[in-house]
Design a protein around this motif. Structure first.
Motif, PDB file in Angstrom:
ATOM      1  N   LEU A  55      70.308  63.029  25.582  1.00  0.00           N
ATOM      2  CA  LEU A  55      71.464  63.052  24.709  1.00  0.00           C
ATOM      3  C   LEU A  55      72.288  61.809  24.985  1.00  0.00           C
ATOM      4  O   LEU A  55      72.591  61.511  26.146  1.00  0.00           O
ATOM      5  CB  LEU A  55      72.323  64.293  24.959  1.00  0.00           C
ATOM      6  N   ALA A  65      70.489  63.588  19.958  1.00  0.00           N
ATOM      7  CA  ALA A  65      69.398  64.068  20.792  1.00  0.00           C
ATOM      8  C   ALA A  65      68.119  63.373  20.348  1.00  0.00           C
ATOM      9  O   ALA A  65      67.765  63.403  19.168  1.00  0.00           O
ATOM     10  CB  ALA A  65      69.242  65.582  20.674  1.00  0.00           C
ATOM     11  N   VAL A  78      66.352  72.188  17.866  1.00  0.00           N
ATOM     12  CA  VAL A  78      67.624  72.233  18.566  1.00  0.00           C
ATOM     13  C   VAL A  78      68.307  73.549  18.218  1.00  0.00           C
ATOM     14  O   VAL A  78      68.493  73.859  17.042  1.00  0.00           O
ATOM     15  CB  VAL A  78      68.520  71.054  18.180  1.00  0.00           C
ATOM     16  N   MET A  96      74.318  72.602  19.622  1.00  0.00           N
ATOM     17  CA  MET A  96      74.923  71.401  20.172  1.00  0.00           C
ATOM     18  C   MET A  96      76.432  71.582  20.146  1.00  0.00           C
ATOM     19  O   MET A  96      76.983  72.112  19.180  1.00  0.00           O
ATOM     20  CB  MET A  96      74.531  70.145  19.392  1.00  0.00           C
ATOM     21  N   ARG A 153      77.604  68.680  12.315  1.00  0.00           N
ATOM     22  CA  ARG A 153      76.273  68.208  12.689  1.00  0.00           C
ATOM     23  C   ARG A 153      75.533  67.595  11.524  1.00  0.00           C
ATOM     24  O   ARG A 153      75.721  67.975  10.364  1.00  0.00           O
ATOM     25  CB  ARG A 153      75.424  69.369  13.237  1.00  0.00           C
ATOM     26  N   CYS A 169      78.436  65.774  25.690  1.00  0.00           N
ATOM     27  CA  CYS A 169      77.641  66.470  24.699  1.00  0.00           C
ATOM     28  C   CYS A 169      76.722  67.454  25.402  1.00  0.00           C
ATOM     29  O   CYS A 169      76.142  67.149  26.453  1.00  0.00           O
ATOM     30  CB  CYS A 169      76.819  65.457  23.904  1.00  0.00           C
ATOM     31  N   ALA A 218      73.515  70.340  24.647  1.00  0.00           N
ATOM     32  CA  ALA A 218      72.540  70.869  23.712  1.00  0.00           C
ATOM     33  C   ALA A 218      71.586  71.801  24.420  1.00  0.00           C
ATOM     34  O   ALA A 218      71.234  71.586  25.587  1.00  0.00           O
ATOM     35  CB  ALA A 218      71.756  69.746  23.042  1.00  0.00           C
TER      36      ALA A 218
END
Length: 121
Positions: A4, A24, A31, A34, A71, A95, A97
């Motif tokens: 990330l 990412a 994913v 996030m 996003r 960040c 995720a």
């Protein structure tokens, strides 16, 4: 190979705005979530903004009405739009995720290295 990478931090005056981004990259199957966290000097890391399971978004009380998370799912990127910044927002922003790498059967937590946001006149 998954990582990330945050960007967009810097120095801004009180009342100003910044937009952080986190991408990412790597061999990612999917994913799951996030979000953004931050850690101010002398304080614990705290949630800033992240999607909730009920479809709403969880924001720290201190940033409600000022910050917005969104996003770009096609690019595996999450943004944090920060408006009306205050000196109290000064922190390293991280960040987060949870994602499923290629050839994995489970999600894995990832953290960015952080980007520093300094709000000062």
């Amino acid at each position: 190979q998954v990582q990330l990478v945050e960007s967009g931090g810097g120095l801004v005056q009180p009342g100003g705005s910044l937009r952080l981004s986190c991408a990412a990259s790597g061999r990612i199957y999917s994913v799951t979530v996030m979000g953004w966290y931050r850690q101010a000097p002398g304080k614990q890391r705290e949630l800033v903004a992240a999607p909730s399971k009920d479809g709403s978004t969880n924001y720290a009380d201190s940033v409600k009405g000022r910050f917005t998370i969104f996003r770009d799912t096609a690019k595996n990127t999450v943004f944090l739009q920060m408006n009306s910044l205050k000196p109290e927002d000064t922190a390293v922003y991280y960040c987060y995720a949870n994602l499923i790498p290629w050839h994995s059967d489970y999600g894995v937590d990832y953290w960015g290295k952080g980007t520093l946001v300094t709000v000062s006149s």
